[in-house]
Design a protein around this motif. Sequence first.
Motif, short mmCIF file in Angstrom:
data_model
loop_
_atom_site.label_atom_id
_atom_site.label_comp_id
_atom_site.label_asym_id
_atom_site.label_seq_id
_atom_site.Cartn_x
_atom_site.Cartn_y
_atom_site.Cartn_z
N PRO A 1 33.54 51.17 58.28
CA PRO A 1 34.70 51.37 59.16
C PRO A 1 36.02 50.79 58.64
O PRO A 1 37.05 51.05 59.22
N VAL A 2 36.01 50.01 57.56
CA VAL A 2 37.29 49.48 57.04
C VAL A 2 38.05 50.51 56.21
O VAL A 2 39.23 50.32 55.92
N GLN A 3 37.39 51.59 55.84
CA GLN A 3 38.01 52.62 55.01
C GLN A 3 39.33 53.09 55.63
O GLN A 3 39.36 53.55 56.77
N SER A 4 40.42 52.94 54.90
CA SER A 4 41.77 53.37 55.31
C SER A 4 42.31 52.64 56.54
O SER A 4 43.26 53.09 57.15
N ARG A 5 41.72 51.51 56.90
CA ARG A 5 42.21 50.71 58.03
C ARG A 5 43.25 49.71 57.53
O ARG A 5 43.10 49.12 56.47
N ARG A 6 44.28 49.49 58.34
CA ARG A 6 45.37 48.57 58.00
C ARG A 6 45.03 47.19 58.54
O ARG A 6 45.07 46.95 59.74
N ILE A 7 44.67 46.30 57.61
CA ILE A 7 44.19 44.97 57.97
C ILE A 7 45.18 43.92 57.44
O ILE A 7 45.46 43.88 56.24
N LEU A 8 45.66 43.09 58.36
CA LEU A 8 46.54 41.99 57.99
C LEU A 8 45.68 40.79 57.62
O LEU A 8 44.80 40.40 58.39
N LEU A 9 45.95 40.21 56.46
CA LEU A 9 45.24 39.02 56.01
C LEU A 9 46.20 37.84 56.04
O LEU A 9 47.26 37.88 55.42
N VAL A 10 45.81 36.80 56.78
CA VAL A 10 46.62 35.59 56.91
C VAL A 10 45.79 34.43 56.39
O VAL A 10 44.83 34.00 57.03
N GLU A 11 46.15 33.94 55.21
CA GLU A 11 45.36 32.91 54.51
C GLU A 11 46.32 32.03 53.72
O GLU A 11 47.06 32.53 52.88
N PRO A 12 46.32 30.70 53.96
CA PRO A 12 47.25 29.82 53.27
C PRO A 12 46.92 29.57 51.79
O PRO A 12 47.81 29.24 51.01
N SER A 13 45.67 29.73 51.40
CA SER A 13 45.29 29.49 50.01
C SER A 13 45.45 30.77 49.19
O SER A 13 44.78 31.78 49.46
N TYR A 14 46.29 30.72 48.18
CA TYR A 14 46.55 31.89 47.35
C TYR A 14 45.28 32.43 46.70
O TYR A 14 45.03 33.64 46.73
N LEU A 15 44.47 31.55 46.13
CA LEU A 15 43.26 32.01 45.43
C LEU A 15 42.25 32.64 46.39
O LEU A 15 41.66 33.68 46.09
N VAL A 16 42.08 32.03 47.55
CA VAL A 16 41.17 32.60 48.55
C VAL A 16 41.70 33.95 49.02
O VAL A 16 40.95 34.92 49.13
N ALA A 17 43.02 34.01 49.26
CA ALA A 17 43.63 35.26 49.72
C ALA A 17 43.44 36.38 48.70
O ALA A 17 43.12 37.51 49.08
N MET A 18 43.62 36.09 47.43
CA MET A 18 43.47 37.12 46.40
C MET A 18 42.02 37.61 46.34
O MET A 18 41.78 38.81 46.21
N ASP A 19 41.06 36.70 46.48
CA ASP A 19 39.65 37.09 46.47
C ASP A 19 39.34 38.00 47.66
O ASP A 19 38.70 39.05 47.51
N LEU A 20 39.80 37.61 48.85
CA LEU A 20 39.54 38.41 50.05
C LEU A 20 40.23 39.77 49.97
O LEU A 20 39.63 40.79 50.34
N CYS A 21 41.47 39.80 49.47
CA CYS A 21 42.19 41.07 49.31
C CYS A 21 41.42 42.02 48.40
O CYS A 21 41.28 43.21 48.72
N GLN A 22 40.96 41.48 47.30
CA GLN A 22 40.21 42.31 46.34
C GLN A 22 38.97 42.92 46.99
O GLN A 22 38.69 44.10 46.84
N LYS A 23 38.24 42.10 47.73
CA LYS A 23 37.02 42.58 48.39
C LYS A 23 37.34 43.65 49.44
O LYS A 23 36.66 44.67 49.51
#
Length: 126
Positions: free
Chosen positions: A6-28
């Motif tokens: 269900p995430v396919q083509s869904r607009r998801i806002l990611l709010v994460e203070p750690s840059y490295l964690v955010a980049m990992d989650l974005c990639q996934k």
Amino acid sequence: MRNSLPVQSRRILLVEPSYLVAMDLCQKLRRGGAIVLGPVPKVEQAQMMLARKDVEATLFSASLPGGEALAAQLAVWRSPSLLLSYVPLPAGHPIRSGRPQLVIPAEDEALLQAAGALFLPQDSSA
């Protein structure tokens, strides 16, 4: 299989203070087909994104300074959201406010399933 999530083509806002964690989650999330808005590291930036963008769901960190204010705002707006934390928090915890939680780090599939569950029809009989 991921294309059917269900995430396919869904607009998801990611709010994460750690840059490295955010980049990992974005990639996934992007590998799962999501359109990731952000990531943003601060509540104020998240609030601006929520006000301007067509956000379908928000994933935010329990370690976010001021995260309780964002959690409360998302609850008032009845906006689907997923709490990301390093340790399990009880459902009654103020930042959790009964919303689903994913303990990170997590495998790709666990993240995609938890985020995807935000888009599934809710059972009103429970």
